[in-house]
Design a protein around this motif. Sequence first.
Motif, mmCIF file in Angstrom:
data_model
loop_
_atom_site.group_PDB
_atom_site.id
_atom_site.type_symbol
_atom_site.label_atom_id
_atom_site.label_comp_id
_atom_site.label_asym_id
_atom_site.label_seq_id
_atom_site.Cartn_x
_atom_site.Cartn_y
_atom_site.Cartn_z
ATOM 1 N N VAL A 246 -9.688 0.764 -0.672
ATOM 2 C CA VAL A 246 -9.153 -0.345 -1.464
ATOM 3 C C VAL A 246 -10.045 -0.893 -2.372
ATOM 4 C CG1 VAL A 246 -7.928 -2.795 -1.362
ATOM 5 C CG2 VAL A 246 -7.563 -1.067 0.259
ATOM 6 N N ILE B 257 -4.845 -0.384 -4.269
ATOM 7 C CA ILE B 257 -4.945 0.004 -2.854
ATOM 8 C C ILE B 257 -4.658 1.423 -2.813
ATOM 9 C CG2 ILE B 257 -3.799 -0.499 -0.660
ATOM 10 C CD1 ILE B 257 -2.864 -3.068 -1.715
ATOM 11 N N LEU C 285 -6.507 -5.465 -8.204
ATOM 12 C CA LEU C 285 -6.313 -4.840 -6.951
ATOM 13 C C LEU C 285 -5.868 -3.527 -7.092
ATOM 14 C CD1 LEU C 285 -6.416 -5.026 -3.841
ATOM 15 C CD2 LEU C 285 -4.172 -5.815 -3.979
ATOM 16 N N GLU D 110 -8.961 8.899 -5.250
ATOM 17 C CA GLU D 110 -9.590 7.907 -4.905
ATOM 18 C C GLU D 110 -11.229 8.100 -5.107
ATOM 19 O OE1 GLU D 110 -8.046 6.477 -1.238
ATOM 20 O OE2 GLU D 110 -5.870 6.857 -1.919
ATOM 21 N N PRO E 175 0.972 -1.176 -0.086
ATOM 22 C CA PRO E 175 -0.113 -0.093 -0.002
ATOM 23 C C PRO E 175 0.867 1.355 -0.069
ATOM 24 C CG PRO E 175 0.164 -1.001 2.038
ATOM 25 C CD PRO E 175 0.920 -1.830 1.362
ATOM 26 N N TRP F 71 1.170 -7.068 1.282
ATOM 27 C CA TRP F 71 0.007 -7.895 0.872
ATOM 28 C C TRP F 71 0.466 -8.858 -0.047
ATOM 29 C CZ3 TRP F 71 -5.550 -5.557 0.333
ATOM 30 C CH2 TRP F 71 -5.993 -4.694 1.411
#
Length: 614
Positions: free
Chosen positions: A137, A132, A130, A177, A81, A88
């Motif tokens: 997330v 992050i 994915l 985001e 992250p 992760w």
Amino acid sequence: MHPDAAVPDRLFDDDDRERRWRARFTATRMSRPHWAKDVPDRCVYTSNEGGTTEVHTWDRATGLHRQVTSRAAGTHTATLPPDGEHVWWFDDTDGDEFGRWVAEPFAGLPAGERPADALPGVEDGYPAGLEIGRTLVAAGTSTDDGSRIWVRRDGADTEMIYEHAEDAGVGALSEDETLLAISHSEHGDSRHPDVRVVRTADASTVAEKSDGPGRGLTPLVFSPVAGDQRLLLLHERRGREELLIWDVATDTETEVLLDLPGELVADFYPDATALLVWHTHAGRVRLYRHDLRDGTLTELPTAPGTVGSAEVRPDGTVEYTASSAAAPVSIRALHPDGTDRVLVAPPGEPAPGSVAVRDVWVDGPGGTVHALVAEPAGEGPHPTVFSLHGGPHAADEDRFSAVRAAWVDAGFAVVEVNYRGSTGYGSTWRDAIEGRPGLTELEDVAAVHDWAVSSGLADPARIVVEGWSWGGYLALLAAGTQPDRWAAAIGGVPVADYLAAYADEMEQLRAFDRALFGGSPDEIPDVYASASPLTYVGDVRAPVLVLAGENDPRCPIRQVDNYLDALAARGDLPYEVSRFDAGHGSLVVEETIRHVATEIDFARRSVTGGAVGG
């Protein structure tokens, strides 16, 4: 019971030659370190240093390297992250690719503790992207029920924001985001996806983009500058993969027109004023910088060879990997002043080099076919292995391969064919296998086979066809549909019975197959049967070797067993099988060495008249 493949203790009587081929596999390899966005001294990478590919961290501030994972089947997927506080990694079972994301502290877990579930409430599944962020997330999962996308905000409960029976996945997250780009195939063609941008706050749609049937759009990355809602995509409007910048806020787009042959992919520089461009042409990849302000395109003075992974550091340094058929991979740093250096070298002795490849262009039934050829010492014609790449949407390139090098050391010429279906040669070439996969690619292989014989490179009585995954499928299909061409066929983790493979494989691949074939086996059973190696098992004349993973979700074991049972039922054809406890290939170095030794030993026995098949 099927005959077990022999695993020779050694391939060469000469100790130096034996040490050399094995050293290419046992030499420590590592991926390019990927850093945390806000703490670029913290990095994660994978390495085979302990004999199995596992996740490692590197703290550049202290110089400390640490192995994170230690699992029997290995681990190959990990990320950090932005704050770099946790690692992760994707936790599957014995290489079956089905599992969940877990997280553990960058500094390491306390003794006796296990990694935490990174996304509580998310179903186990095959990963489908994915992203992050700092407070959010987004993760995708794929199961037999279809695709889902999940969002977790500030450590709160995870919410599902997208669900569809067709293939979809997380594409890109905007820097602030607020926006998430989703790649989806709700139109039923996962090979040519569309793009939807949604608000992360409520999953409402902001914008959609589709280029219509047969033209895919792939979201790559949002601008890394806060408030800049430009999304970089790949498009194929002119018959090849090129670059497009879509300003989602204003719904305006700008095609990035670069005067380069071949195909392109790119990423933003940290200030979003330029793009780092990968240019792929004729089996080689080079890097360019494209200035978005004045349109200047500059080739970067990277080390010789083909570039692999690359990324721009906050200070403008480009860190990248490079290799060639002759020289192993190096991890390098190209600084803004033009200084190029090795960034980090794996511990221990580097892998021994090999021979260079040369380019061959052959007229084929669908156009000119590009192949790469590596030759052993001495005059031809040589025993020859046609090593067919997987994918099918991939390509052989002028990159280092310990496997290719081992075949050359064993006295075989190696021919790698970028058949129709391969990437890097335009959309028409890639999509030419639609509706008739397998047989189409083998027409190109046959054209290169004819050239190899007529040119004096290959001994026609000693030519082996070999491959893994899609290449393994093509090898078995070639054995049945081109029986006069091959002295042996070697299929690693192959599709062997396409109808059973479709029934058992992961849903992502079923969606791919429906798009590739033009429907499901229920709708067009004859098309699937015509593409299945099992259909032609009665026509195979050459000895066959099959290597298969017990936990393979891509080319499942039941359909391999069906093919082997059909070979056994014939009773007149020598064949051998090597089964291993992993998924779609192995991350264990010694297992890989056993596979290569088994293949080469089998090929030698086949072309010299030795006993095959037990």
